[in-house]
Design an enzyme around this catalytic site. Structure first.
Site, PDB file in Angstrom:
ATOM      1  N   ARG B 131      53.356 -10.471  94.987  1.00 55.49           N
ATOM      2  CA  ARG B 131      53.859 -10.180  96.344  1.00 55.49           C
ATOM      3  C   ARG B 131      53.545 -11.278  97.357  1.00 55.49           C
ATOM      4  NH1 ARG B 131      51.905  -4.994  94.960  1.00 55.49           N
ATOM      5  NH2 ARG B 131      53.579  -3.672  94.234  1.00 55.49           N
ATOM      6  N   LYS B 152      63.045 -20.511 104.113  1.00 56.23           N
ATOM      7  CA  LYS B 152      64.074 -19.843 103.318  1.00 56.23           C
ATOM      8  C   LYS B 152      63.938 -20.287 101.868  1.00 56.23           C
ATOM      9  CE  LYS B 152      67.963 -18.904 106.392  1.00 56.23           C
ATOM     10  NZ  LYS B 152      69.417 -19.105 106.526  1.00 56.23           N
ATOM     11  N   GLU B 194      72.664 -33.649 105.966  1.00 60.74           N
ATOM     12  CA  GLU B 194      71.897 -32.613 106.678  1.00 60.74           C
ATOM     13  C   GLU B 194      71.193 -33.209 107.897  1.00 60.74           C
ATOM     14  OE1 GLU B 194      71.766 -29.353 106.494  1.00 60.74           O
ATOM     15  OE2 GLU B 194      72.108 -28.703 104.433  1.00 60.74           O
ATOM     16  N   LYS B 236      65.028 -28.794 113.269  1.00 62.69           N
ATOM     17  CA  LYS B 236      65.036 -27.551 112.499  1.00 62.69           C
ATOM     18  C   LYS B 236      63.845 -26.676 112.874  1.00 62.69           C
ATOM     19  CE  LYS B 236      65.848 -25.241 108.309  1.00 62.69           C
ATOM     20  NZ  LYS B 236      66.401 -25.259 106.969  1.00 62.69           N
ATOM     21  N   GLU B 246      66.393 -15.433 111.342  1.00 61.58           N
ATOM     22  CA  GLU B 246      67.833 -15.555 111.544  1.00 61.58           C
ATOM     23  C   GLU B 246      68.471 -14.307 112.100  1.00 61.58           C
ATOM     24  OE1 GLU B 246      69.795 -17.927 108.643  1.00 61.58           O
ATOM     25  OE2 GLU B 246      71.776 -17.317 109.288  1.00 61.58           O
ATOM     26  N   ARG B 250      69.089 -19.074 114.811  1.00 61.43           N
ATOM     27  CA  ARG B 250      68.919 -19.828 113.576  1.00 61.43           C
ATOM     28  C   ARG B 250      70.237 -20.070 112.854  1.00 61.43           C
ATOM     29  NH1 ARG B 250      64.159 -19.496 109.022  1.00 61.43           N
ATOM     30  NH2 ARG B 250      65.148 -20.966 107.619  1.00 61.43           N
ATOM     31  N   ASN B 254      73.739 -23.395 110.222  1.00 62.18           N
ATOM     32  CA  ASN B 254      74.780 -23.276 109.200  1.00 62.18           C
ATOM     33  C   ASN B 254      76.042 -24.056 109.519  1.00 62.18           C
ATOM     34  OD1 ASN B 254      73.541 -21.540 107.242  1.00 62.18           O
ATOM     35  ND2 ASN B 254      73.628 -19.914 108.771  1.00 62.18           N
ATOM     36  N   HIS B 257      78.446 -24.969 106.782  1.00 55.94           N
ATOM     37  CA  HIS B 257      78.036 -24.254 105.574  1.00 55.94           C
ATOM     38  C   HIS B 257      78.999 -23.143 105.161  1.00 55.94           C
ATOM     39  CE1 HIS B 257      74.431 -26.580 106.070  1.00 55.94           C
ATOM     40  NE2 HIS B 257      73.844 -26.022 105.030  1.00 55.94           N
ATOM     41  N   HIS B 261      79.485 -23.907 101.494  1.00 52.30           N
ATOM     42  CA  HIS B 261      79.012 -23.049 100.402  1.00 52.30           C
ATOM     43  C   HIS B 261      80.159 -22.585  99.525  1.00 52.30           C
ATOM     44  CE1 HIS B 261      74.820 -21.614 101.967  1.00 52.30           C
ATOM     45  NE2 HIS B 261      74.780 -22.790 101.385  1.00 52.30           N
ATOM     46  N   HIS B 274      75.353 -30.742  97.647  1.00 52.73           N
ATOM     47  CA  HIS B 274      75.317 -29.878  98.831  1.00 52.73           C
ATOM     48  C   HIS B 274      75.722 -30.634 100.098  1.00 52.73           C
ATOM     49  CE1 HIS B 274      74.189 -26.633 101.480  1.00 52.73           C
ATOM     50  NE2 HIS B 274      73.308 -27.405 102.109  1.00 52.73           N
TER      51      HIS B 274
END
Lengths: 375, 375
Positions: B131, B152, B194, B236, B246, B250, B254, B257, B261, B274
Site C-alpha cells: 500500500r 502520476k 514536453e 510543472k 487534477e 493541472r 495535457n 495530449h 494519446h 510520446h
C-alpha cells in the site's frame, strides 16, 4: 448511534476530514440505495460499475441495479468467482476491462456488492482506475464490517496476502442487515471473530457484551447484529480517524493477524476462513503476552470467548511450524528484520511490540498445534 | 534556481506540504546518489529495489548500486525489457515478485532508473507495494523531466494508456545530465516536445528561449539542458503544487495530449514516440483554437516551433480517423459524454474546454493527415 431518517438507517460517520463518509446500517437498505446515492451527491452523468461475485450476484445484483436505475443512474455489472482466489491481478485486470467496456470515466463510481474479497478487489479497482474514482461498499457479510471501514484495499500475490494495494476511502458504506440472514453458520462465526477483536483491543464492556450476546449473534438476530456491527465499525472508525495510513495506532487493529495471516498463507488462501485464522492468532497473542508477563488471565478469557462463538482455538496439527514462521517474514508487518505483534495488556487494551523473540513464537505455535479444538 | 552544495546540484523544491520533495539536476549526480539518500533520511535498515530496463541497466545500474552500497544500503535490482510494452500488469507483477524476493518491507525504497516507462512502472510498484513505499526517480531521458514531477504513475491496459495508476509523489528526483549524452536524437527531440509544451502553456518567454536554443538543446549541450529541464520542471511543479490531484488547473498540462494519446493508441504503443504524438497534438489544439476564434497566429507559431526541433507536424496518412476518434473516447480525459481539450488563447496561455464539437475534431484530424511533415 444516530439515525438518518431520510433512508431509515442507523448512521455512523467515519471522520477523516474531507474524506469523511457515512456508514448506514439497517434492514432492507439495498432497496433504498438509489436514495443513498442521491444523498451523497453521486453524479448521474457517468456510468456506475457494480462488482460482485457469483454467490452474492444472483441474490442481490438485480435489486441493486434496479434501485439505481430507478433514480436515473446508468449501471453496468461485473461478476467474479466467489472466494479469496479472486483477489488476484488476473481478476483485477478483468474488472478494469469491464470498467472500460462500461465506458466508466473519472466521475464514475465502483460499487462493491459482497464480502471482504469483493470489497478489497473492487476497492483496488476504484483506487487505481484512472488513478482513482468514487467507491461505495455494500457489504453482505459480517466479516466485511471490518474491511469496509478504513480504506484499506488490496489484492494478493501468490507469495503474500494483500501485498498489492492502496488506501482508498469509500464515499459511503451501505450495510443491509437482511442480506446477512442467508450467511452460512461458518461465515457468521468467522465474521464475529473480527467483531470480538474490536472489543478486545479497545473496549472491555463491548467484549463482555459480545460474550453475553453470543447466542443472539450466532442466530443472526437483526437487533443484536445492528448493535454489534455499529460498535465494531465505530471502534474501527475511531482508530482509523486517528491514524489513517497506519503510522502507529492503526496497527492495533492487527491483533491476532500476525499469526492469523501466516496460517492463511500456509493453508492456501480460502481453506481457513479469515476469522478462524485470527481467532487462533488472538489466542496466540494472549499467550505470548502472558509469557512475557504482560497480561495475566487474558489468554484464558480469550480462549473462552472464542469457544463461546464456536471458533477454532488450535492450529491444525499438520501445518508446518517453519512454514508458518517463514510466512510471517513475508508479511507487511515484518520490517527491518523484526515482525510486529499486537499483544494484550488487559481485556480491551493492547500494545504494539517488535521485541518478541522468534523462539518464543515458535514455542507458542507448537503449543497451539497440541491443544484446543479444530473443527 | 538554488544550488545544493552538499551534493553539488541545482535544486528545485516541489511544494506539496508534507509531501514536498527536491529535484536535483547536475552532471555526474549518479555517483553521489548515496549522499542524496542520506540527505533525504532514507533508512538503511530496509532493502532498496532499483528497477531499470535492459537499455539503461547495463550502462548505469552497477554505478547506482555501488554508490548506494558504499554508504550502507542493501540493494536489489530488477531489469525489465525496454519500451512502452513494459508498462503492463504482467511486468508490474514481476516487479512485485522481485520486491518480495528482495525482502522489501514497508520502509523500503523503490528507485526508478530510466525513462518515463520505468518511472511510471516503478512508481506504480512503489504506490501499491504494501500500500505504498518510498520512491526515488533517477530519470535518464529528457522526456522524463515531465513524468518525474507530479506523482502520476501508471501502467497501460491493452485498450487504454495509463488507465491503471495512482498519485504517488517521489521522495526525490535525481537528474544526472551526463546520462542524457547517450540518448538517440529521436528521443532527444521527443523529450524536448514536453519541454516546449511547458513554455506554451505557462511562459511565453520560456517558449521563446526554447526556440532560440533549439540548436544547443538538440546538441545536448549540458548547460542548455540543465536550464531547460529546470524551467520545465519548475513550471510543472508550480502547476502541480496548486492542484495535486487534477481537479482543475493541472489539466492544462495535457496540452496536445487529447489528440496525442489517441495517436499513440492507434499507432500501437511504442511506434510513435510520446513527444512526437503530442507535438502533432499541440498543433491540432492550436488549429482548433484558431477555428474557434480563440487565438490568432498561435497555430503557425506552434508549427514553426515543432519544425525547429525536427518534430513531426502531420498525422501519418494511413492512420484511421474514426479509430483516432474512438481512442479519444476511451481516454481518461473523456467523461460525462464529452472529451476535454486544452486550447491555447495566446502563446504561454491556455484554457480547458469541453465544448469542442466532435465534427470539428474530425476535420482537424483530416487536415493534419493532409499536410506537414512526417518522418
Amino acid at each position: 448511534m444516530n439515525m438518518n431518517d431520510q433512508i431509515g438507517a442507523a448512521q455512523l460517520m467515519v471522520e477523516l476530514g474531507e474524506r469523511s463518509y457515512p456508514i448506514w446500517i439497517g434492514s432492507g437498505l439495498i432497496s433504498r440505495i438509489g436514495r443513498a446515492f442521491q444523498l451523497q451527491h453521486i453524479p448521474t452523468g457517468s456510468p456506475i460499475l457494480v462488482i460482485t461475485d457469483d454467490k452474492v450476484g444472483p441474490k442481490y445484483l438485480h435489486q441493486v441495479a434496479e434501485a439505481l436505475e430507478y433514480v436515473g443512474y446508468s449501471v453496468s455489472t461485473h461478476q467474479v468467482p466467489s472466494g479469496e482466489k479472486s483477489k488476484s491481478l488476473r481478476v483485477f485486470e478483468d474488472c478494469i476491462s469491464a470498467a472500460l467496456e462500461a465506458g466508466c470515466d473519472r466521475k464514475s463510481t465502483v460499487v462493491a456488492l459482497g464480502g471482504g474479497v469483493v470489497g478489497d478487489l473492487a476497492g483496488f479497482v476504484a483506487a487505481t482506475y484512472m488513478r482513482g474514482v468514487r467507491f461505495v461498499q455494500v457489504p453482505t457479510t459480517i466479516l466485511a464490517h471490518d474491511s469496509s471501514v478504513g480504506g484499506k484495499v488490496a489484492v494478493n500475490h501468490p507469495l503474500a496476502k494483500n501485498i498489492i494495494g492502496a488506501f482508498h476511502q469509500p464515499d459511503m458504506v451501505l450495510y443491509d442487515t437482511s442480506t446477512l440472514q442467508s450467511l452460512p453458520d461458518r461465515d457468521v462465526r468467522s465474521g464475529l471473530a473480527e467483531m470480538i477483536k474490536h472489543g478486545l483491543i479497545w473496549d472491555q464492556s463491548f467484549a463482555a457484551w459480545c460474550e453475553e450476546h453470543a447466542e443472539q449473534l450466532l442466530a443472526k438476530d437483526e437487533e443484536a447484529l445492528t448493535y454489534g456491527l455499529l460498535q465494531g465499525c465505530a471502534i474501527k472508525a475511531a482508530v482509523v480517524s486517528q491514524d489513517e495510513r497506519e503510522n502507529d495506532l492503526r496497527a492495533i487493529l492487527n491483533l491476532g493477524h500476525t499469526i492469523g495471516h501466516a496460517l492463511e498463507a500456509v493453508a492456501g488462501y480460502g481453506e481457513l476462513l479469515h476469522g478462524e485464522a485470527i481467532a487462533i492468532g488472538m489466542i496466540g497473542s494472549a499467550r505470548l503476552a502472558e509469557q512475557m508477563g504482560m497480561a495475566a488471565g487474558v489468554a484464558e478469557y480469550t480462549e473462552r470467548l472464542m469457544k463461546s462463538f464456536g471458533l477454532p482455538t488450535a492450529i491444525p496439527a499438520h501445518y508446518d511450524t517453519e512454514q508458518i514462521i517463514a510466512a510471517m517474514m513475508h508479511d507487511k508487518k515484518f520490517n527491518e528484520g523484526r515482525t510486529m505483534f499486537v499483544l494484550p495488556t488487559a481485556i480491551g487494551r493492547v500494545e504494539i511490540r517488535r521485541d518478541v523473540p522468534v523462539e518464543q513464537v515458535r514455542d507458542i505455535i507448537e503449543e497451539l498445534k497440541g491443544a484446543g479444538t479444530w473443527q
